[in-house]
Scaffold this active site. Structure first.
Site, PDB file in Angstrom:
ATOM      1  N   GLY A  73     -58.490  55.374  62.321  1.00 18.55           N
ATOM      2  CA  GLY A  73     -57.129  55.728  61.903  1.00 18.55           C
ATOM      3  C   GLY A  73     -56.305  54.454  61.786  1.00 18.55           C
ATOM      4  CG  ASP A 120     -57.423  55.718  57.982  1.00 17.23           C
ATOM      5  OD1 ASP A 120     -57.526  56.957  57.875  1.00 17.23           O
ATOM      6  OD2 ASP A 120     -56.441  55.153  58.499  1.00 17.23           O
ATOM      7  CE1 TYR A 126     -49.149  63.666  68.076  1.00 16.34           C
ATOM      8  CE2 TYR A 126     -46.938  63.788  68.970  1.00 16.34           C
ATOM      9  CZ  TYR A 126     -48.042  63.056  68.626  1.00 16.34           C
ATOM     10  OH  TYR A 126     -48.045  61.696  68.831  1.00 16.34           O
TER      11      TYR A 126
END
Ligand code: AKB
Length: 316
Positions: free
Chosen positions: A11, A37, A143
């Site tokens: 990422g 990524d 989240y």
């Protein structure tokens, strides 16, 4: 100093990853840091790069073996606002991505993991001021739920399988080199770009929504710092509270006016307001200080001056 560490950042093209990769490359050497990524990015021009989908455990293992990776920084995740739009995928990515990497350490294929948590682990019933390390959590966003569960998994893998995993609960991160994506604290970066471009900004949070924030150089220092600390100094294996400074949209607008006197701000709160309202306003990060020496350098004034100076330089 020569290193035996081989670092994979998963990422790597996000807000934190972009700056972290640059810093890790200067500390550990270009040949020892692999950016990765879900798709190819310009980072491939600057050093080692692999396309990696963290949900594809076999593909991930192949890349780890190819480069002899010893440490993974797992940054791939959906942040608070984006995760609310796609809760099932957010859960899948944020949770199964972590489990795939934890399993590699359990099997002793890699030696060390960095995984970011967030102030989103806290919820509406958490004390809002100087939020303690150990307190009521009850996050109300997907989240936050995924970060809290992730923290539990990290501690579990440490206790059960001696996995060396380290984590920080980031506040909102502010930097000039890379754009944030999908967070509730993103306004604190957008405001600088708009202040310099048009002299005004419409904020998606209300004027008094105070949130904990941190300038990127401090976030990078904390991240590399916790990873380089001796293992016996890391007493908390869920995630450490981390703090820089706190401000509201009104306060940062005031600070920006010290540099751009005509700057104006208006407020049009959207769905992110509810998320912001569920989070703490300030964080007690004293355990990070006691255990492995954490100390932030930047305050609101220092961050604002540095952001404006650098963004002006970037434009010219
Ligand atoms: C977000 O706003 O979602 C993130 C965070 C605080 O974790 N910046």
């Amino acid at each position: 100093m020569p290193t035996t560490d081989k670092i994979l950042v998963i990422g790597s093209s996000g807000q934190l990853g972009t700056e972290l990769v640059q810093n890790l490359r200067s500390v550990y050497g270009l040949e020892n840091v692999i950016a990765s990524d879900i798709k190819m990015t310009d980072q491939a021009k600057e050093g080692l790069f692999e396309v990696v989908d963290v949900l594809n455990a076999a593909g991930l293992l192949e890349v780890i073996k190819k480069h002899g990776v010893t440490q993974v920084y797992l940054l791939a995740a959906l942040l608070s606002a984006t995760a609310e739009k796609n809760p099932k995928f957010a859960w899948d990515l944020n949770m199964n991505g972590l489990l795939n990497v934890l399993d590699l350490a359990k099997e002793k294929i890699i030696q060390k993991i960095y995984w970011p948590s967030s102030i989103a682990v806290f919820g509406p019933n958490t004390p809002k001021q100087n939020t303690p390390q150990f307190t009521i959590m009850e996050p109300s966003t997907v989240y936050g739920i995924s970060k809290q569960a992730g923290e539990r998994w990290c501690e579990y893998y440490f206790n059960k399988y001696a996995v060396d995993v380290r984590s920080l609960r980031y506040p909102g991160l502010i930097g000039w080199k890379s754009a944030p994506g999908g967070g509730t604290t993103d306004y604190a970066v957008h405001i600088f770009h708009e202040a310099l471009k048009s002299g005004s900004y419409e904020c998606f949070l209300s004027e008094n929504s105070t949130l904990p924030m941190m300038y990127m150089p401090d976030a990078i220092k904390a991240t590399i710092g916790i990873m380089q600390a001796d293992a016996d100094k890391i007493k908390i294996r869920s995630s450490y509270n981390l703090a820089g400074f706190s401000f509201s949209p009104k306060e940062i607008a005031h600070e920006i006016r010290n540099h751009i006197p005509d700057f104006t701000i208006t407020y049009k709160p959207d769905s992110r307001q509810q998320i912001a309202d569920s989070w703490p306003q300030s964080i007690d990060a004293s355990r990070a200080g006691q255990d492995w020496g954490w100390k932030p350098e930047f305050d609101l004034a220092g961050m604002t001056a540095d952001m404006i100076r650098n963004l002006k330089g970037k434009k010219s």
